[in-house]
Every structure is written in structure tokens, then in C-alpha cells.
Design an enzyme around this catalytic site. Sequence first.
Site, short mmCIF file in Angstrom:
data_model
loop_
_atom_site.label_atom_id
_atom_site.label_comp_id
_atom_site.label_asym_id
_atom_site.label_seq_id
_atom_site.Cartn_x
_atom_site.Cartn_y
_atom_site.Cartn_z
N ASP A 1 -0.98 46.06 24.92
CA ASP A 1 -0.25 46.49 26.11
C ASP A 1 0.92 47.37 25.68
O ASP A 1 1.86 46.89 25.04
CB ASP A 1 0.27 45.27 26.88
CG ASP A 1 0.96 45.66 28.18
OD1 ASP A 1 0.29 45.67 29.22
OD2 ASP A 1 2.17 45.97 28.15
N TYR B 1 7.71 53.26 26.22
CA TYR B 1 8.04 52.52 25.00
C TYR B 1 8.16 53.47 23.80
O TYR B 1 8.70 53.08 22.77
CB TYR B 1 6.99 51.44 24.68
CG TYR B 1 6.81 50.36 25.74
CD1 TYR B 1 7.71 50.22 26.80
CD2 TYR B 1 5.75 49.47 25.67
CE1 TYR B 1 7.52 49.24 27.77
CE2 TYR B 1 5.57 48.48 26.63
CZ TYR B 1 6.46 48.38 27.69
OH TYR B 1 6.27 47.40 28.64
N LYS C 1 1.10 52.61 30.72
CA LYS C 1 1.75 52.63 32.04
C LYS C 1 2.40 53.97 32.30
O LYS C 1 2.94 54.60 31.38
CB LYS C 1 2.83 51.52 32.11
CG LYS C 1 2.34 50.16 31.63
CD LYS C 1 3.39 49.08 31.73
CE LYS C 1 2.94 47.83 30.99
NZ LYS C 1 3.36 47.78 29.59
N HIS D 1 4.24 51.65 36.49
CA HIS D 1 5.14 50.74 35.75
C HIS D 1 6.10 50.00 36.68
O HIS D 1 6.34 48.80 36.50
CB HIS D 1 5.91 51.55 34.70
CG HIS D 1 6.38 50.76 33.53
ND1 HIS D 1 6.44 51.28 32.25
CD2 HIS D 1 6.83 49.49 33.43
CE1 HIS D 1 6.89 50.35 31.43
NE2 HIS D 1 7.15 49.25 32.11
P1 NAD Z 1 8.39 38.07 25.40
O1 NAD Z 1 8.66 37.00 26.40
O2 NAD Z 1 7.04 38.24 24.83
O3 NAD Z 1 9.47 37.81 24.28
C1 NAD Z 1 9.52 38.51 23.11
C2 NAD Z 1 10.60 37.87 22.25
O4 NAD Z 1 10.21 36.52 21.94
C3 NAD Z 1 10.71 38.62 20.96
O5 NAD Z 1 12.01 39.13 20.87
C4 NAD Z 1 10.45 37.62 19.88
O6 NAD Z 1 11.53 37.58 19.00
C5 NAD Z 1 10.36 36.28 20.57
N1 NAD Z 1 9.19 35.56 20.07
C6 NAD Z 1 7.90 35.99 20.10
N2 NAD Z 1 7.10 35.05 19.55
C7 NAD Z 1 7.88 34.02 19.19
C8 NAD Z 1 7.61 32.79 18.58
N3 NAD Z 1 6.38 32.42 18.23
N4 NAD Z 1 8.65 31.95 18.34
C9 NAD Z 1 9.89 32.31 18.69
N5 NAD Z 1 10.22 33.46 19.27
C10 NAD Z 1 9.21 34.34 19.53
O7 NAD Z 1 8.93 39.44 26.04
P2 NAD Z 1 8.43 40.92 26.17
O8 NAD Z 1 8.12 41.51 24.85
O9 NAD Z 1 9.42 41.60 26.99
O10 NAD Z 1 7.09 40.79 27.03
C11 NAD Z 1 5.78 40.87 26.47
C12 NAD Z 1 5.15 42.20 26.77
O11 NAD Z 1 5.15 42.43 28.18
C13 NAD Z 1 5.92 43.40 26.22
O12 NAD Z 1 5.79 43.57 24.84
C14 NAD Z 1 5.32 44.52 27.05
O13 NAD Z 1 4.04 44.85 26.56
C15 NAD Z 1 5.23 43.83 28.41
N6 NAD Z 1 6.40 44.13 29.27
C16 NAD Z 1 6.19 44.79 30.45
C17 NAD Z 1 7.24 45.06 31.31
C18 NAD Z 1 6.96 45.76 32.60
O14 NAD Z 1 7.91 46.16 33.29
N7 NAD Z 1 5.73 45.93 32.97
C19 NAD Z 1 8.55 44.67 30.99
C20 NAD Z 1 8.75 43.99 29.78
C21 NAD Z 1 7.67 43.71 28.95
#
Ligand code: NAD
Length: 276
Positions: free
Chosen positions: A45, A50, A75, A108
Site C-alpha cells: 500500500d 508518499y 492513491k 486519498h
Molecule cells: P501504523 O499503525 O501501522 O503504525 C506504524 C508505527 O507502528 C511505526 O512507526 C512503527 O514504529 C510502529 N510499529 C510497527 N510494527 C510494530 C511492532 N511490531 N511493534 C511495535 N511497534 C510497531 O501506522 P501507519 O503506517 O500510519 O498505517 C499503516 C499504513 O496505512 C501506512 O503505511 C499507509 O500505507 C496507510 N495509511 C493511509 C492513510 C490514508 O490517509 N489513506 C494514512 C496513514 C496511513
Amino acid sequence: MTVPQITLNDGRTIQQLGFGVFKVDPAETERIVSEALEIGYRHLDTAAVYGNEEGVGRAIAASGIPRDELFVTTKLWNTEQGADTTPPALAASLDRLGLDHVDLYLIHWPRPDLDRYVQTWQAFEQLRAEGLTRSIGVSNFHRPHLQRLFDETGTVPAVNQIELHPAFAQRELRAFGESHGIRTEAWGPLGQGKYDLFGEAAVAGAAAAHGVTPAQVVIRWHLQQGIILFPKSASRERIAANFDVFGFELSDAEIAAIDALDRGLRVGADPEAAVF
Ligand code: NAD
């Protein structure tokens, strides 16, 4: 390790657990996505905004994995919304990804203030007809935005990708979407690390009971409710751990205890107010 497949309302399938690359440094993206592919992830994704589509594309090319085994989402950024600007924006994303189609293209953010998401959606329908994206969906859409698409266009989005984690479970929006055949994708599934989710007794207790990590418990909480998710990490160990979630199951009581953490805690932008 078998990742469940979810069938979308257009008959296509998506792997329920993928890998997201928001805030993955463009210079590191090829290496990190290559690691995710080695570990077994097949659903990626990304987004134009990004700035790391090239790295995703290089990792895909280097992997040698047949294209039809991968599911790639990107997106459309807000500034490109519109009938004329949408097709070149997807063309540019495909160029950066080195692909001739994506599997899922998302609006998005709705940006209701711009009032261009209906014409953008009509352009999406055309892009799908041309085979440049297999499925089309939206992100950060609230009920009135979805309702307008139903009322003014002919296609129901395959997914709505929304902020969703235990303290912000979005039950009403999920139920509304699902009642129209829209699958829910969670962004920020781990709360983006912005509150002490892993320290909550319901999460830590289930982790101890199953001999797994709190992050694995939260990922199971999503999976067992049919939510599609793609947690992000830049650490190989965590990328692997986040995929190693098919050897245990949360009980109904454990799910209910995590459900009780919902308190409407939004950690990201409000789609109604977002003006970026
Ligand atoms: P997430 O909830 O996946 O959190 C990521 C954070 O969690 C990272 O900083 C990492 O340090 C921590 N983490 C990951 N695995 C871990 C583990 N096993 N133990 C401890 N900490 C851990 O947040 P995200 O990255 O914002 O969301 C996931 C995906 O969603 C993004 O990468 C992106 O592809 C998508 N996204 C979309 C939108 C949108 O507006 N459509 C917005 C934000 C994110």
C-alpha cells in the site's frame, strides 16, 4: 503462512494483510519493501504523496515475483482531483511504479471543500474500464461522501480505507460501508504509536496469554473482524513479526475486551477538516 483472501464487490480478491509504506524514507524504500516481499507479503500500500512509489516499483521488479501474485495499491493526491487531472496522475504513478496497472486506486481524501470527488470518481470508473487499475476505492470518506457517490455515479467503491485502531474503531462507518458491499481497510492499525495501545491491559494480557507481542494481538483483532490492514515498520524484525500472526486466535472475550478500548480517539486528520 497463508494470508486470507477477501473478495471485493467487483469479484477481485485482496490479501487481508499487507505492508504499508507511509513515511518510509524514499531512499530506504526499495530495501525495506524487498525485505517485506522476502518475508512473504504480497500486498503493498503506497500513495503518490508518499514520494516512494519508485522504490516500491524497484523492489517489485527486483523480486521476480509474478505480477499476478502481487496486489499493489496507490492513491490519487488531493491536488490532482478532477476529471482532467486524474488520468495523468495515475499515468505518472504507474510510470514511477514501473507497472502497467495497479490493483487498487484510491481517492486519498474526499476534500469536500474542493467538491471534486464525484467527477474524480467518474474518472476512476473510466480508468478501471481501461484496465489501468483493476479495482477502485476511496479513503477517508465519511457516510455523506459515500452517499453522494451512490446517488450520483454508478459504481460502489470496493474499499474505504480509514483510520481504524482499537481506540478509534469506527463501528458506525464500517457498518454503513459494509451494508453497501464496501470492504474496510484500516490505516494506522497500530494507532501509529501515538498512544499507549500496547500497554493497555486488554492487549498486554492477551499477548501474555498467547505468548505473542502486543502488536500481534492488535493485528489479530483487525483480522478476526474481517478488516484489511497493512501495518508499517522499517525494522525487519517487526515486519516479520507483524506477518507472523496466523498461529494463534483471540477468544471472543479477548476481542470484546479490546473492543472496549474504543473512545473515539482520532490520531490523524479529520477528513471533514483536512485541507492539505
Ligand atoms: P501504523 O499503525 O501501522 O503504525 C506504524 C508505527 O507502528 C511505526 O512507526 C512503527 O514504529 C510502529 N510499529 C510497527 N510494527 C510494530 C511492532 N511490531 N511493534 C511495535 N511497534 C510497531 O501506522 P501507519 O503506517 O500510519 O498505517 C499503516 C499504513 O496505512 C501506512 O503505511 C499507509 O500505507 C496507510 N495509511 C493511509 C492513510 C490514508 O490517509 N489513506 C494514512 C496513514 C496511513
